[in-house]
Write an enzyme that holds these catalytic residues in place. Structure first.
Site, PDB file in Angstrom:
ATOM      1  N   LYS A 168      -5.792 -25.095 -14.592  1.00 30.86           N
ATOM      2  CA  LYS A 168      -5.946 -26.326 -13.809  1.00 30.86           C
ATOM      3  C   LYS A 168      -6.663 -27.414 -14.604  1.00 30.86           C
ATOM      4  CE  LYS A 168      -5.870 -24.063  -9.264  1.00 30.86           C
ATOM      5  NZ  LYS A 168      -5.856 -22.636  -9.683  1.00 30.86           N
ATOM      6  N   ARG A 169      -6.265 -27.614 -15.842  1.00 28.40           N
ATOM      7  CA  ARG A 169      -6.914 -28.625 -16.672  1.00 28.40           C
ATOM      8  C   ARG A 169      -6.415 -30.029 -16.308  1.00 28.40           C
ATOM      9  NH1 ARG A 169      -9.987 -24.808 -17.268  1.00 28.40           N
ATOM     10  NH2 ARG A 169     -10.717 -24.064 -19.291  1.00 28.40           N
TER      11      ARG A 169
END
Length: 273
Positions: free
Chosen positions: A95-96
């Site tokens: 989830k960058r």
């Protein structure tokens, strides 16, 4: 074998449309009789790799490895390599999301040539969809996929994701932006994430890419309720399950049996859509 979208489509058709999670949170480590330390983390991951060999997609949750610092990342690197050696597509649930050179560095880590790079990675577009461009570009160059958060099941997300702009919800605009990137591909390599427990998902009828659907099992989502989610096309839904299967561990045969039962339930769903 073509881009990530083609590889994923083939894997789902051959091995079933199911994404299995590796989520070694402290409670599960203890339930498996393992220590909440790097050695327990490594043992947990090794058991999952053995049990999930030959499935379509496995999704390590990066946060549970990151919690152990460099030792945890070392375990994650070995786990990604072992899964790929076992013939599994690996989706790093990282989830960058950031901007500029920082996003480019994240892209190199998760979609470039780094030991952490997987077949695909999750990303957050909530600094603006355009902020993901470095990651999208890097993933394309390396034939990797990106799953963009669109509509999540957590109640806190609704105030942002369901907000309307230009007559569309923010979540819908993310789906539409991802769809535009896939327009020229038979099987798009840019996916979206849509929660399994949502009652009002975005419109997925024109989306030509994979739809990761987390929350199946312990979080309340059931395979039989996913038929036609958002109008998604047959073969595009990729339900994700973690605790529902992992609680069958640590016995490898029990883990694999739980995964096979969920795969069979989801495969039936795919045929009925």
């Amino acid at each position: 074998m073509g881009g990530f979208g083609d590889r994923l489509s083939a894997a789902m058709a051959q091995r079933g449309p199911l994404c299995l999670g590796i989520d070694p949170h402290t409670e599960l480590l203890h339930a498996w009789g393992l220590g909440a330390d790097p050695d327990g983390l490594a043992r947990f991951s090794d058991l999952c790799v053995t049990a999930f060999e030959g499935f379509a997609v496995v999704k390590p949750q990066v946060a549970f490895f990151e919690a152990y610092g460099s030792a945890g990342f070392a375990v994650l690197e070995r786990t990604i390599a072992a899964l790929r050696e076992a013939g599994v597509l690996v989706l790093a649930d990282a989830k960058r999301g950031d901007i500029g050179s920082t996003m480019a560095a994240y892209a190199d880590a998760w979609a470039g040539d780094s030991p952490l790079a997987a077949d695909a990675v999750t990303a957050s577009p909530y600094l603006g969809f355009g902020s993901l461009q470095p990651l999208l570009d890097t993933a394309r160059r390396h034939d990797r996929g990106v799953f963009v958060l669109a509509a999540t099941s957590n109640p806190e997300g609704a105030s942002v994701q369901r907000a309307a702009t230009d007559g569309r919800t923010v979540a819908q605009s993310i789906v539409d932006d991802a769809a535009a990137l896939n327009a020229a591909e038979r099987n798009g390599s840019v996916g979206v994430v849509v929660g399994a427990t949502l009652t009002d998902p975005p419109d997925l009828r024109e989306f030509n890419g994979p739809v990761l659907v987390p929350g199946v099992g312990a979080q309340g989502g059931r395979p039989e309720t996913l038929a036609g989610l958002g109008g998604a096309r047959p073969g595009h839904l990729l339900p994700a399950v973690s605790r529902e299967v992992l609680r069958a561990g640590p016995d490898v045969a029990a883990l694999r049996g739980a995964a096979e039962r969920m795969r069979d339930a989801v495969a039936y769903l795919a045929r009925s859509v």
